[in-house]
Write an enzyme that holds these catalytic residues in place. Structure first.
Site, PDB file in Angstrom:
ATOM      1  N   GLY A 403      -9.614  -4.531  -3.944  1.00  0.00           N
ATOM      2  CA  GLY A 403      -8.817  -4.079  -3.112  1.00  0.00           C
ATOM      3  C   GLY A 403      -7.400  -3.517  -3.502  1.00  0.00           C
ATOM      4  O   GLY A 403      -7.115  -3.674  -4.788  1.00  0.00           O
ATOM      5  N   TYR A 407       1.099  -2.346  -1.952  1.00  0.00           N
ATOM      6  CA  TYR A 407       1.651  -3.409  -2.775  1.00  0.00           C
ATOM      7  C   TYR A 407       1.161  -3.188  -4.342  1.00  0.00           C
ATOM      8  O   TYR A 407       1.779  -4.011  -5.121  1.00  0.00           O
ATOM      9  CB  TYR A 407       1.413  -4.754  -2.313  1.00  0.00           C
ATOM     10  CG  TYR A 407      -0.123  -4.956  -2.050  1.00  0.00           C
ATOM     11  CD1 TYR A 407      -0.788  -4.590  -0.925  1.00  0.00           C
ATOM     12  CD2 TYR A 407      -0.981  -5.243  -3.121  1.00  0.00           C
ATOM     13  CE1 TYR A 407      -2.216  -4.643  -0.556  1.00  0.00           C
ATOM     14  CE2 TYR A 407      -2.342  -5.512  -2.793  1.00  0.00           C
ATOM     15  CZ  TYR A 407      -2.898  -5.149  -1.547  1.00  0.00           C
ATOM     16  OH  TYR A 407      -4.233  -5.487  -1.537  1.00  0.00           O
ATOM     17  N   LYS A 409      -2.633  -3.904  -6.585  1.00  0.00           N
ATOM     18  CA  LYS A 409      -4.094  -4.036  -6.552  1.00  0.00           C
ATOM     19  C   LYS A 409      -4.663  -5.527  -6.356  1.00  0.00           C
ATOM     20  O   LYS A 409      -3.652  -6.374  -6.753  1.00  0.00           O
ATOM     21  CB  LYS A 409      -4.902  -3.599  -7.771  1.00  0.00           C
ATOM     22  CG  LYS A 409      -4.756  -1.802  -7.799  1.00  0.00           C
ATOM     23  CD  LYS A 409      -5.592  -1.324  -9.091  1.00  0.00           C
ATOM     24  CE  LYS A 409      -5.645   0.154  -8.956  1.00  0.00           C
ATOM     25  NZ  LYS A 409      -6.177   0.524 -10.144  1.00  0.00           N
ATOM     26  N   VAL A 410      -5.673  -5.896  -5.964  1.00  0.00           N
ATOM     27  CA  VAL A 410      -6.245  -7.134  -5.857  1.00  0.00           C
ATOM     28  C   VAL A 410      -7.589  -7.252  -6.723  1.00  0.00           C
ATOM     29  O   VAL A 410      -8.380  -6.205  -6.767  1.00  0.00           O
ATOM     30  CB  VAL A 410      -6.636  -7.684  -4.390  1.00  0.00           C
ATOM     31  CG1 VAL A 410      -7.262  -8.851  -4.208  1.00  0.00           C
ATOM     32  CG2 VAL A 410      -5.622  -7.673  -3.473  1.00  0.00           C
ATOM     33  N   ASP A 520       5.562 -10.713   9.563  1.00  0.00           N
ATOM     34  CA  ASP A 520       4.686  -9.436   9.137  1.00  0.00           C
ATOM     35  C   ASP A 520       3.065  -9.702   9.709  1.00  0.00           C
ATOM     36  O   ASP A 520       2.095  -9.170   8.695  1.00  0.00           O
ATOM     37  CB  ASP A 520       4.834  -9.115   7.529  1.00  0.00           C
ATOM     38  CG  ASP A 520       4.534  -7.888   7.147  1.00  0.00           C
ATOM     39  OD1 ASP A 520       4.103  -7.372   6.063  1.00  0.00           O
ATOM     40  OD2 ASP A 520       4.364  -6.925   8.427  1.00  0.00           O
TER      41      ASP A 520
END
Length: 719
Positions: A403, A407, A409-410, A520
């Site tokens: 992902g 923000y 990466k995962v 959020d």
């Protein structure tokens, strides 16, 4: 001559295209034959060109089908011998389709180009065919969580390229196959890093041949079987080992002395990877020092039994006893002084180190804060070093990326425990301040609910900010609503997701102590597990609501445009009702599958403009997601009505999240669903149009899963 050559090239090109077209059509016929008896085939499988018309789960190379990925598709049927017709196939993933049953056909061995075979979490039974050993290119084989029985086929030893072998959670029996009588055994799999065969009925001893210096083993998991005998001494020669698990068997004997050769001995033992019933080791243990380096690192529940009086020599004389006492006293005094000196040096150094790092590291000291109360105890979460996370992700390899976003990466990773995790690594431009990062960890460590993503740990080192979460296999709600994930989000599933997310928020508002405002809520912060249960994620902007601020918090406005509460935006007064507003927008997103702000149009205003409560479905036909507009979604009018109450302009007019949960439960019952059920709802009746034909999903699926699917867990099961 030149003209003749051009004509020849043209004829050659035409012939090549003709052959490719013929091969593509043959693959189409093969797929049709393979799935002829299947139920719930993807609705996008229309036409006669699987490579050119966006068939869900199908990938092609040079107009040939090379990949079939249909995980969690609610497929029903059997895997027929026609699978062999797809000769170019290199990936087959049918995992988490409980309706797939029967035996694996021996013809699967004819897929000589197959590299990945994943049939996790289905209902296959019978023996694993010997022909599996013909798949010489195979490097990933996961058949866990089925009902296979019989012996592990010795032909698996022929899989010279295998890296990952998972046969756990079946009914396999017999001995661990080792070379002999003309066949190869597991010890010949020199490239294999992962053997997962726990929770079967394997018997016999642990072969010493399984461990030798040429092996690349990282995980060897044979727990919960019927293995007997002792642990082979050869285990000490495999330096790459990180996890060895033979607990819950019928083992006896001592832990091999040469296990201390392993470079990661302390980690290996301290985490209960090796745990033997050490009955036979008692005598040896009692003859050695109580500070033996092997046993001193064993977990409490794995320590050898206490020495019995019969095992201590009774032939010592009084003189030797007195000498022993004197020597013991002298040694004790010397040891005490040495320990005291070392302890003093250690304390001084730690104070200096803490003083130097406290300013840079917000976790060096958890301090009492009158606004936040006592700092949380990080139960179940740990601090990972940067080197550890580099190791678990193969230095943050792109192959492990599951992902990405603004923000960062995962990454998907497997911990030494065998646990599958998702590592969220912040990009430099999106890093939070140290206080915000610490806030997210504090919040995640104090909340525990089935509809909230669990925190496994974190890393804050060398300018890196990383959070290690439990792995959620089906990505974000946004990916599913857009069609990117390939998951069919029908009305029943959307109701279930709404209820799960609402329950998670209600827990934060009502049951967390002190209460928490998420701040959020949006579709990209709602993750879906293997049964599409919703889990609320990302607590980076969350705020604690202590008694002195009950009702409102004056704070800088933060959140995501489109989901942001207008009253909070105007007044900077944050309350739980700000989350309710965001959740109302999320509900409208579930109904329309549109972004909150798209091409200058705001979803709340668009619904308000067309909504007419005197007409069928409140006159929302033009704005409802076409995928659920083909049928009459039961309870949709009440769902939209509730959503519009959540997005009221003034917070006082909005319901609480507890009230929202109750109303969604009522809507689910009206739609014929059980709100208490944890399983994926049956949706067969709403996958049909009014004429009984299959619905076609209106989205593109060429990007596949964003945060799952391609990387199965060693053991991901319904909870």
């Amino acid at each position: 001559m030149e003209q003749v050559f051009k004509v020849f090239l043209l004829l050659l090109l035409c012939q090549s295209l003709l052959v490719s077209a013929q091969s593509s059509y043959e693959d189409f016929v093969s797929l049709q034959s393979l799935t002829e008896s299947w139920q719930n085939k993807p609705p996008s499988w229309v036409g006669s060109d699987p490579c050119g018309s966006g068939w869900e789960g199908i990938r092609c190379t040079n107009l040939r089908v090379t990949s079939i990925i249909l995980a969690s598709m609610n497929l029903v049927g059997k895997l027929s011998s026609d699978i062999q017709l797809l000769s170019e196939l290199d990936t087959l993933d049918l995992s988490y389709n409980k309706g797939l049953t029967g035996t694996i056909p021996k013809e699967i061995g004819n897929l000589r180009k197959l590299k990945t075979l994943i049939l996790v979490g289905c209902s296959f039974f019978g023996s694993i065919p010997d022909s599996i050993g013909s798949l010489q290119q195979l490097n990933f084989l996961a058949l866990n969580s089925n009902q296979f029985n019989g012996n592990i086929p010795p032909t698996i030893g022929n899989l010279s390229n295998i890296n990952w072998l998972d046969l756990s959670d079946n009914h396999l029996e017999g001995a661990i196959p080792i070379s002999g009588q003309g066949v190869l055994g597991l010890e010949k799999l020199l490239k294999a890093k992962h053997f997962h065969m726990g929770n079967n009925r394997l018997s016999g001893g642990i072969p010493a041949q399984l461990f030798h210096s040429d092996m690349s083993l990282v995980h060897v998991l044979f727990d919960s079987n019927q293995l007997s005998g002792g642990m082979p001494s050869t285990i000490g020669v495999v330096n790459s080992l990180e996890a060895v698990r033979f607990d819950r068997n019928q083992l006896s004997g001592s832990v091999p002395s040469n296990i201390s050769n392993l470079r990661n001995l302390s980690d290996l033992l301290a985490r209960n990877r090796i745990c033997l019933e050490a009955e036979a080791s008692t005598e040896r243990y009692c003859q050695e020092s109580q500070s033996n380096s092997i046993y001193s690192t064993l977990p409490n529940n794995c320590s050898p039994p206490p020495c019995s009086s019969g095992q201590i020599s009774r032939n010592e004389s009084k003189k030797s006893s007195h000498i022993g006492i004197i020597v013991g006293v002298v040694v004790a005094v010397v040891v005490f002084l040495a320990v005291a000196l070392l302890a003093g040096i250690y304390v001084v150094r730690q104070k200096k180190r803490a003083k130097g790092s406290a300013e840079l590291n917000p976790f060096a000291n958890w301090k009492l804060n009158k606004n936040n109360g006592m700092a949380p105890q990080l139960k179940g979460a740990r601090w990972f070093s940067l080197e550890e996370l580099k190791k678990y992700t193969n230095n943050f390899s792109e192959d492990n990326t599951v992902g990405s976003g603004g923000y960062g990466k995962v990454y998907r990773a497997v911990l030494p425990t065998g646990e599958l995790v998702a590592i969220k690594r912040a990009a430099e431009e999106s890093m939070q301040g140290a206080v915000e990062f610490k806030t997210e960890i504090e919040l995640l460590s104090r909340v525990h609910h089935k509809n909230l993503v669990g925190l496994a740990g974190f890393c804050f080192e060398n300018g890196e900010q990383m959070l290690v979460y439990e792995y959620i296999p089906n990505g974000t709600l946004m990916d599913s609503l857009s069609g990117k994930s390939g998951i069919r989000m029908d009305w029943m599933r959307r109701l279930k997701v709404a209820l799960g997310a609402a329950r998670g928020l209600a827990y934060l508002h009502e049951l967390a102590n002190p209460p928490i405002i998420h701040r959020d809520i949006k579709s990209s912060n709602i993750l879906l597990d293997e049964h599409l249960n919703a889990k609320v994620a990302d607590f980076g902007l969350s705020k604690l609501l202590v008694d002195s601020e009950r009702g409102h918090i004056t704070t800088q406005v933060k959140g995501t445009m489109g989901y942001l509460d207008p009253e909070y935006y105007m007044t900077q007064q944050l309350t739980e009702k700000s989350d309710v507003y965001s959740f109302g927008v999320l509900m409208l997103e579930l109904v329309t599958a549109r972004r909150p702000i798209e091409k200058g149009k705001y979803i709340v205003r668009e619904v308000q403009n067309v909504m007419d409560t005197t007409k069928e479905l409140f006159n929302l036909h033009s704005i409802i997601d076409p995928f659920i507009n083909k049928v009459t979604p039961r309870g949709l009018d009440k769902f939209v009505e509730l959503a519009m109450r959540c997005v009221k302009e003034y917070a006082a007019e909005r319901p609480s999240m507890a009230e929202v949960v109750k109303e969604i439960e009522n809507i689910m019952e009206l739609a014929g669903l059980n709100p208490a059920s944890e399983s994926d709802p049956t949706t067969e009746e709403i996958d049909m149009d009014a004429n009984g034909g299959k619905l076609r999903r209106p989205y593109a699926h060429d990007e596949g899963f964003s945060y799952s699917g391609a990387f199965p867990s060693t053991k991901v099961e319904p909870q």
